[in-house]
Design a protein around this motif. Structure first.
Motif, mmCIF file in Angstrom:
data_model
loop_
_atom_site.group_PDB
_atom_site.id
_atom_site.type_symbol
_atom_site.label_atom_id
_atom_site.label_comp_id
_atom_site.label_asym_id
_atom_site.label_seq_id
_atom_site.Cartn_x
_atom_site.Cartn_y
_atom_site.Cartn_z
ATOM 1 N N ALA A 231 36.519 40.265 39.611
ATOM 2 C CA ALA A 231 35.845 38.976 39.832
ATOM 3 C C ALA A 231 34.682 38.733 38.877
ATOM 4 C CB ALA A 231 35.394 38.839 41.277
ATOM 5 N N SER A 232 34.661 39.378 37.745
ATOM 6 C CA SER A 232 33.610 39.155 36.755
ATOM 7 C C SER A 232 33.778 37.774 36.136
ATOM 8 C CB SER A 232 33.684 40.217 35.660
ATOM 9 O OG SER A 232 32.816 39.889 34.594
ATOM 10 N N GLU A 233 32.673 37.076 35.927
ATOM 11 C CA GLU A 233 32.727 35.741 35.342
ATOM 12 C C GLU A 233 32.650 35.763 33.817
ATOM 13 O OE1 GLU A 233 28.015 34.637 35.729
ATOM 14 O OE2 GLU A 233 29.342 34.102 37.361
ATOM 15 N N TYR A 234 32.507 36.936 33.217
ATOM 16 C CA TYR A 234 32.311 37.046 31.767
ATOM 17 C C TYR A 234 33.615 37.309 31.023
ATOM 18 C CZ TYR A 234 27.558 37.474 33.422
ATOM 19 O OH TYR A 234 26.369 37.251 34.051
ATOM 20 N N THR A 235 34.687 36.620 31.369
ATOM 21 C CA THR A 235 35.965 36.821 30.695
ATOM 22 C C THR A 235 35.964 36.109 29.341
ATOM 23 O OG1 THR A 235 36.898 34.913 31.818
ATOM 24 C CG2 THR A 235 37.234 37.054 32.846
ATOM 25 N N TYR A 236 36.775 36.598 28.449
ATOM 26 C CA TYR A 236 36.920 35.969 27.135
ATOM 27 C C TYR A 236 38.370 36.063 26.696
ATOM 28 C CZ TYR A 236 36.572 40.786 25.385
ATOM 29 O OH TYR A 236 36.765 42.114 25.153
ATOM 30 N N GLU A 237 38.724 35.240 25.706
ATOM 31 C CA GLU A 237 40.107 35.159 25.247
ATOM 32 C C GLU A 237 40.269 35.876 23.921
ATOM 33 O OE1 GLU A 237 43.561 31.767 24.784
ATOM 34 O OE2 GLU A 237 41.495 31.177 25.145
ATOM 35 N N GLN B 141 41.262 35.233 56.240
ATOM 36 C CA GLN B 141 40.297 35.148 55.146
ATOM 37 C C GLN B 141 39.150 36.070 55.535
ATOM 38 O OE1 GLN B 141 40.615 33.727 52.260
ATOM 39 N NE2 GLN B 141 42.576 32.827 52.762
ATOM 40 N N GLY B 142 39.214 37.303 55.112
ATOM 41 C CA GLY B 142 38.236 38.294 55.526
ATOM 42 C C GLY B 142 37.046 38.386 54.599
ATOM 43 N N VAL B 143 36.290 39.446 54.782
ATOM 44 C CA VAL B 143 35.110 39.706 53.965
ATOM 45 C C VAL B 143 35.569 40.111 52.567
ATOM 46 C CG1 VAL B 143 33.072 41.143 53.731
ATOM 47 C CG2 VAL B 143 33.829 40.424 56.000
ATOM 48 N N GLY B 144 35.057 39.452 51.553
ATOM 49 C CA GLY B 144 35.466 39.760 50.180
ATOM 50 C C GLY B 144 36.934 39.444 49.982
ATOM 51 N N GLN C 65 40.210 45.759 58.536
ATOM 52 C CA GLN C 65 40.761 44.844 57.548
ATOM 53 C C GLN C 65 41.124 45.626 56.301
ATOM 54 O OE1 GLN C 65 37.969 41.670 56.932
ATOM 55 N NE2 GLN C 65 38.773 40.522 58.668
ATOM 56 N N LEU C 66 42.246 45.272 55.691
ATOM 57 C CA LEU C 66 42.725 45.920 54.470
ATOM 58 C C LEU C 66 42.890 44.886 53.374
ATOM 59 C CD1 LEU C 66 45.581 48.176 55.897
ATOM 60 C CD2 LEU C 66 43.315 48.906 55.190
ATOM 61 N N LYS C 67 42.905 45.365 52.146
ATOM 62 C CA LYS C 67 43.213 44.505 50.993
ATOM 63 C C LYS C 67 44.722 44.501 50.808
ATOM 64 C CE LYS C 67 39.021 45.604 48.448
ATOM 65 N NZ LYS C 67 38.501 46.127 47.182
ATOM 66 N N SER C 68 45.257 43.358 50.424
ATOM 67 C CA SER C 68 46.695 43.276 50.191
ATOM 68 C C SER C 68 47.116 44.078 48.955
ATOM 69 C CB SER C 68 47.128 41.820 50.049
ATOM 70 O OG SER C 68 46.442 41.217 48.980
#
Length: 115
Positions: A12-18, A88-91, A106-109
């Motif tokens: 989930a980092s917002e600093y992506t680049y192409e 829609q859980g935490v995180g 709760q688990l992550k898919s």
């Protein structure tokens, strides 16, 4: 630069680049295509680690061992979890379930596979 790039699907980092035709995350080094990001964002369904669509009431298997706070053993890989509920859980925890020997959690898919 007027168009914004989507955040990294792994961390989930917002600093992506192409770079060329790939999007890259500088924090976790995850690489993906813009088409894959668009397809994942617009379908709105929850998928397991291998891409199968999950639904309420499904049975899943945990694909890697997980540490659980307060439990000396945790959840081992291969543990079956029956009758899941999608929430829609935490995180990014989007599965509500009851694991035998551990209890409700709760688990992550991304750590389960549909049976």
């Amino acid at each position: 630069m007027t168009d914004t790039l989507p955040p990294c699907p792994a961390c989930a980092s917002e600093y992506t680049y192409e770079v060329g035709g790939l999007l890259t995350c500088p924090e976790c080094a995850h690489e993906w295509t813009l088409e894959a990001a668009d397809a994942a964002a617009d379908d709105g369904v929850i998928r397991d680690a291998v891409g199968n669509v999950l639904a309420d009431g499904d049975t899943v298997t945990v694909i890697k061992s997980l540490k659980v706070k307060g439990s000396p053993t945790g959840i081992k890989a291969g543990t079956k979890v029956r009758n899941i509920r999608l929430v829609q859980g935490v995180g990014d925890h989007d599965i509500d379930c009851k694991v035998d020997g551990i209890g409700a959690m709760q688990l992550k898919s991304s750590v389960v596979k549909k049976v």
